[in-house]
Design an enzyme around this catalytic site. Structure first.
Site, PDB file in Angstrom:
ATOM      1  N   GLY A  49      -2.045   1.985 -11.359  1.00  0.00           N
ATOM      2  CA  GLY A  49      -1.309   2.849 -10.439  1.00  0.00           C
ATOM      3  C   GLY A  49      -0.779   2.024  -9.285  1.00  0.00           C
ATOM      4  O   GLY A  49      -1.298   0.940  -8.993  1.00  0.00           O
ATOM      5  N   GLN A  54       2.468   0.838  -0.885  1.00  0.00           N
ATOM      6  CA  GLN A  54       1.953  -0.471  -1.266  1.00  0.00           C
ATOM      7  C   GLN A  54       3.065  -1.498  -1.468  1.00  0.00           C
ATOM      8  O   GLN A  54       2.791  -2.695  -1.495  1.00  0.00           O
ATOM      9  CB  GLN A  54       1.117  -0.377  -2.546  1.00  0.00           C
ATOM     10  CG  GLN A  54      -0.195   0.359  -2.349  1.00  0.00           C
ATOM     11  CD  GLN A  54      -0.964   0.388  -3.633  1.00  0.00           C
ATOM     12  OE1 GLN A  54      -0.781   1.269  -4.464  1.00  0.00           O
ATOM     13  NE2 GLN A  54      -1.833  -0.604  -3.815  1.00  0.00           N
ATOM     14  N   CYS A 103      -8.034  -2.256  -5.954  1.00  0.00           N
ATOM     15  CA  CYS A 103      -6.728  -1.900  -5.401  1.00  0.00           C
ATOM     16  C   CYS A 103      -5.862  -3.154  -5.330  1.00  0.00           C
ATOM     17  O   CYS A 103      -6.337  -4.212  -4.907  1.00  0.00           O
ATOM     18  CB  CYS A 103      -6.915  -1.308  -4.010  1.00  0.00           C
ATOM     19  SG  CYS A 103      -5.400  -0.773  -3.219  1.00  0.00           S
ATOM     20  N   LEU A 104      -4.606  -3.013  -5.730  1.00  0.00           N
ATOM     21  CA  LEU A 104      -3.690  -4.155  -5.665  1.00  0.00           C
ATOM     22  C   LEU A 104      -3.462  -4.615  -4.224  1.00  0.00           C
ATOM     23  O   LEU A 104      -3.115  -5.771  -4.003  1.00  0.00           O
ATOM     24  CB  LEU A 104      -2.353  -3.811  -6.329  1.00  0.00           C
ATOM     25  CG  LEU A 104      -2.417  -3.532  -7.828  1.00  0.00           C
ATOM     26  CD1 LEU A 104      -1.036  -3.162  -8.357  1.00  0.00           C
ATOM     27  CD2 LEU A 104      -2.978  -4.719  -8.587  1.00  0.00           C
ATOM     28  N   HIS A 145      -6.781   8.237  -5.948  1.00  0.00           N
ATOM     29  CA  HIS A 145      -6.642   6.942  -5.271  1.00  0.00           C
ATOM     30  C   HIS A 145      -5.199   6.738  -4.809  1.00  0.00           C
ATOM     31  O   HIS A 145      -4.959   6.376  -3.646  1.00  0.00           O
ATOM     32  CB  HIS A 145      -7.064   5.822  -6.234  1.00  0.00           C
ATOM     33  CG  HIS A 145      -6.920   4.444  -5.697  1.00  0.00           C
ATOM     34  ND1 HIS A 145      -7.997   3.675  -5.331  1.00  0.00           N
ATOM     35  CD2 HIS A 145      -5.820   3.679  -5.462  1.00  0.00           C
ATOM     36  CE1 HIS A 145      -7.565   2.497  -4.892  1.00  0.00           C
ATOM     37  NE2 HIS A 145      -6.242   2.470  -4.968  1.00  0.00           N
ATOM     38  N   GLU A 146      -4.236   6.970  -5.704  1.00  0.00           N
ATOM     39  CA  GLU A 146      -2.831   6.754  -5.350  1.00  0.00           C
ATOM     40  C   GLU A 146      -2.343   7.772  -4.327  1.00  0.00           C
ATOM     41  O   GLU A 146      -1.580   7.431  -3.424  1.00  0.00           O
ATOM     42  CB  GLU A 146      -1.953   6.769  -6.605  1.00  0.00           C
ATOM     43  CG  GLU A 146      -2.287   5.686  -7.621  1.00  0.00           C
ATOM     44  CD  GLU A 146      -2.353   4.282  -7.049  1.00  0.00           C
ATOM     45  OE1 GLU A 146      -1.640   3.977  -6.058  1.00  0.00           O
ATOM     46  OE2 GLU A 146      -3.120   3.464  -7.589  1.00  0.00           O
ATOM     47  N   HIS A 149      -3.236   6.728  -0.881  1.00  0.00           N
ATOM     48  CA  HIS A 149      -2.296   5.758  -0.302  1.00  0.00           C
ATOM     49  C   HIS A 149      -1.145   6.460   0.419  1.00  0.00           C
ATOM     50  O   HIS A 149      -0.649   5.961   1.428  1.00  0.00           O
ATOM     51  CB  HIS A 149      -1.716   4.838  -1.376  1.00  0.00           C
ATOM     52  CG  HIS A 149      -2.581   3.678  -1.712  1.00  0.00           C
ATOM     53  ND1 HIS A 149      -2.963   2.729  -0.792  1.00  0.00           N
ATOM     54  CD2 HIS A 149      -3.136   3.294  -2.891  1.00  0.00           C
ATOM     55  CE1 HIS A 149      -3.725   1.822  -1.377  1.00  0.00           C
ATOM     56  NE2 HIS A 149      -3.850   2.146  -2.654  1.00  0.00           N
TER      57      HIS A 149
END
Length: 178
Positions: A49, A54, A103-104, A145-146, A149
Site C-alpha cells: 500500500g 507518502q 511502512c515505506l 494503515h493507509e 496516513h
C-alpha cells in the site's frame, strides 16, 4: 510512469491531514497520472500500500495490492493494484488483532500494531464510481494503515508499547517463525 520519492518519517507532509478530492478533480489527467505513478512506486519498493502523502501529495488517495485469496476468493496470485479515494472506514465488530506492520516511510523498521480485524470502507475508485468494500485480517490492516496516513498518523502512534519495535534484520532473525 515514474517512480516517486517517498517521504520519510520526520517530513511534515506525513503529519498533516490530507484534503479530499471532488469527483471532477479525480478524473483529471494529473490525478490519474499520480495514481499510476503511486502504483509504480509501491511496486518498485515492494509495498502492499502507498498513500498520497507518502509521495508528498496531501490528497486523500491511497493505492493497494491486496491478496484476493485472503477473503476466500480464488483468483490471480498477484492481485491488481487499485486506488481508493476519500475512504471512510467503519469498524465491524469489536475484534482487535495485534500484528506486525512496516511502512515505506519508515524503512527497515517493524512493530506490532493493534487494528480492527474487520472493517467496511466506502470510497471512490479511480473512475469516480462509489464503492463499498468489506475487508478483514491483512486486507483490513492495510486499509487502516493507509487511511491513517491520510490523517497524519503513523503506525508508531497506534502501538501499545515500543517493546516490539525492531529493525528488519532483527525482525527476521528473532521474530519470524521458521
Amino acid at each position: 510512469m515514474s517512480i516517486l520519492k517517498v517521504a520519510r518519517m520526520g517530513h511534515p507532509v506525513l503529519r498533516a491531514k490530507a484534503r479530499a478530492l471532488d469527483k471532477t478533480a479525480l478524473k483529471s489527467a494529473t490525478v490519474q497520472k499520480l495514481i499510476d505513478d503511486m502504483i509504480d512506486t509501491m511496486v518498485e519498493y515492494h509495498g502492499v500500500g502507498l498513500a498520497a502523502p507518502q509521495v508528498h501529495e496531501p490528497l486523500r488517495i491511497f493505492v493497494a495490492a491486496l491478496d484476493p485469496q485472503e477473503d476466500g476468493v480464488e483468483e490471480e496470485k498477484d492481485p491488481e493494484p487499485f486506488a481508493l479515494i476519500n475512504p471512510e472506514i467503519t469498524i465491524v465488530g469489536t475484534d482487535v488483532v495485534e500484528d506486525w506492520e512496516g511502512c515505506l516511510s519508515i524503512p527497515d523498521v517493524r512493530g506490532r500494531v493493534p487494528r480492527a480485524r474487520e472493517i467496511r470502507v466506502r470510497a471512490y475508485d479511480r473512475k469516480g464510481d462509489r464503492l463499498e468494500l468489506h475487508a478483514h485480517d491483512f486486507s483490513a490492516r492495510v486499509i487502516q494503515h493507509e487511511t491513517d496516513h491520510l490523517d497524519g498518523v503513523l503506525f508508531f502512534d497506534r502501538m501499545r508499547s515500543f517493546e516490539t519495535l525492531t529493525f528488519l534484520d532483527e525482525y527476521s532473525r528473532y521474530w519470524t517463525k521458521d
